[in-house]
Design a protein around this motif. Structure first.
Motif, PDB file in Angstrom:
ATOM      1  N   ILE A 164      91.972 -15.645   9.726  1.00  0.00           N
ATOM      2  CA  ILE A 164      92.195 -15.405  11.156  1.00  0.00           C
ATOM      3  C   ILE A 164      91.549 -16.496  11.994  1.00  0.00           C
ATOM      4  O   ILE A 164      92.143 -17.015  12.938  1.00  0.00           O
ATOM      5  N   SER A 165      90.328 -16.871  11.650  1.00  0.00           N
ATOM      6  CA  SER A 165      89.603 -17.885  12.411  1.00  0.00           C
ATOM      7  C   SER A 165      90.289 -19.246  12.358  1.00  0.00           C
ATOM      8  O   SER A 165      90.305 -19.975  13.355  1.00  0.00           O
ATOM      9  N   SER A 166      90.852 -19.587  11.206  1.00  0.00           N
ATOM     10  CA  SER A 166      91.488 -20.909  11.078  1.00  0.00           C
ATOM     11  C   SER A 166      92.686 -21.046  12.022  1.00  0.00           C
ATOM     12  O   SER A 166      92.855 -22.072  12.689  1.00  0.00           O
ATOM     13  N   LEU A 167      93.518 -19.994  12.111  1.00  0.00           N
ATOM     14  CA  LEU A 167      94.655 -20.058  13.033  1.00  0.00           C
ATOM     15  C   LEU A 167      94.187 -19.926  14.482  1.00  0.00           C
ATOM     16  O   LEU A 167      94.747 -20.558  15.389  1.00  0.00           O
ATOM     17  N   PHE A 168      93.153 -19.126  14.708  1.00  0.00           N
ATOM     18  CA  PHE A 168      92.551 -18.979  16.039  1.00  0.00           C
ATOM     19  C   PHE A 168      92.053 -20.336  16.538  1.00  0.00           C
ATOM     20  O   PHE A 168      92.257 -20.701  17.696  1.00  0.00           O
TER      21      PHE A 168
END
Length: 248
Positions: free
Chosen positions: A176-180
């Protein structure tokens, strides 16, 4: 690379690969590490922010692809944060802080990033808790605004929050953090452009170097990679950079 003399190019390039590798391995773009590194090598502020955003775009997208391929991405958890963070990061990209203020705020964020690497905010996984939508939107907006202003993606802040609240597992929070980070960096870059600014040519020279580290980190991180020693070393370097920024 005009910003570095011949003696420092190899050292800087090696450090950049290590930073991209480590951050990508945990689903991050690495902006806090890149900014710390550029600060140590005395890059001007006008180069630091766009360079960090640019490198974030490449490294975070590579990391996301690896985590997505291994089925760790949860779209329903991603959207609430992204919906609020994207416009906030766009607004933040417009904002140009005074150099002295920028360095202090960045220094404080880097202290948080260093502590994260030292394991201070590495919360244990909890039983899955249903997401609180208003709270998630507020978190997304706050992180997005800060990301756009500083030239970071915000994953270094979002990941521990997801784990602390029990909304995601370690691998899920990384996905989630990588796409965020990618969407925030893109929005911040767009705001940066529309604010009449341009990316220095030197920034593009850094991309292939960071991509090498990002690909290796994404591959190993989405599997079972863990390197505590490397995290301790990088955390120490980032902490030193934060002290340099706050107390020049």
């Amino acid at each position: 690379m005009n910003l570095l003399n011949s003696e420092n190019i190899l050292l800087f390039s090696f450090a950049l690969i290590v930073i991209a590798f480590l951050y990508s391995s945990v689903g991050h773009g690495g902006a806090s590490g890149y900014l710390a590194l550029m600060s140590i090598f005395a890059f001007p502020v006008s180069v630091m922010k766009p360079s960090a955003l640019l490198l974030n775009l490449f490294v975070s997208s590579i990391s996301f692809l690896f985590y997505y391929k291994n089925n760790y991405f949860k779209p329903k958890l991603f959207y609430p944060f992204a919906i609020a963070s994207i416009p906030a990061a766009f607004i933040g990209g417009f904002i140009t802080l005074d150099n002295a203020i920028y360095k202090i705020v960045l220094g404080i964020v880097l202290v948080f990033a260093a502590l994260r690497l030292f394991g201070v905010f590495n919360f244990k996984e909890k039983e899955e808790v249903k997401i609180n939508l208003p709270f998630a939107l507020a978190i997304g907006f706050a992180i997005g605004l800060l990301s756009g202003m500083l030239g970071i993606g915000g994953g270094i802040i979002l990941s521990p929050i997801l784990l602390f609240l029990g909304w995601a597992s370690v691998k899920e929070s990384a996905a989630i953090s990588s796409l965020f980070i990618f969407v925030n960096s893109f929005a911040g870059m767009l705001g940066f452009f529309l604010g009449g600014k341009t990316i220095p040519m030197e920034s593009f020279y850094l991309v292939p170097i960071a991509v090498v580290g990002g690909m290796l980190g994404g591959f190993y991180g989405s599997g079972s990679f863990s390197n505590k020693t490397l995290k301790m070393v990088l955390g120490t370097v980032i902490l030193m950079a934060s002290v340099k920024l706050i107390f020049p």
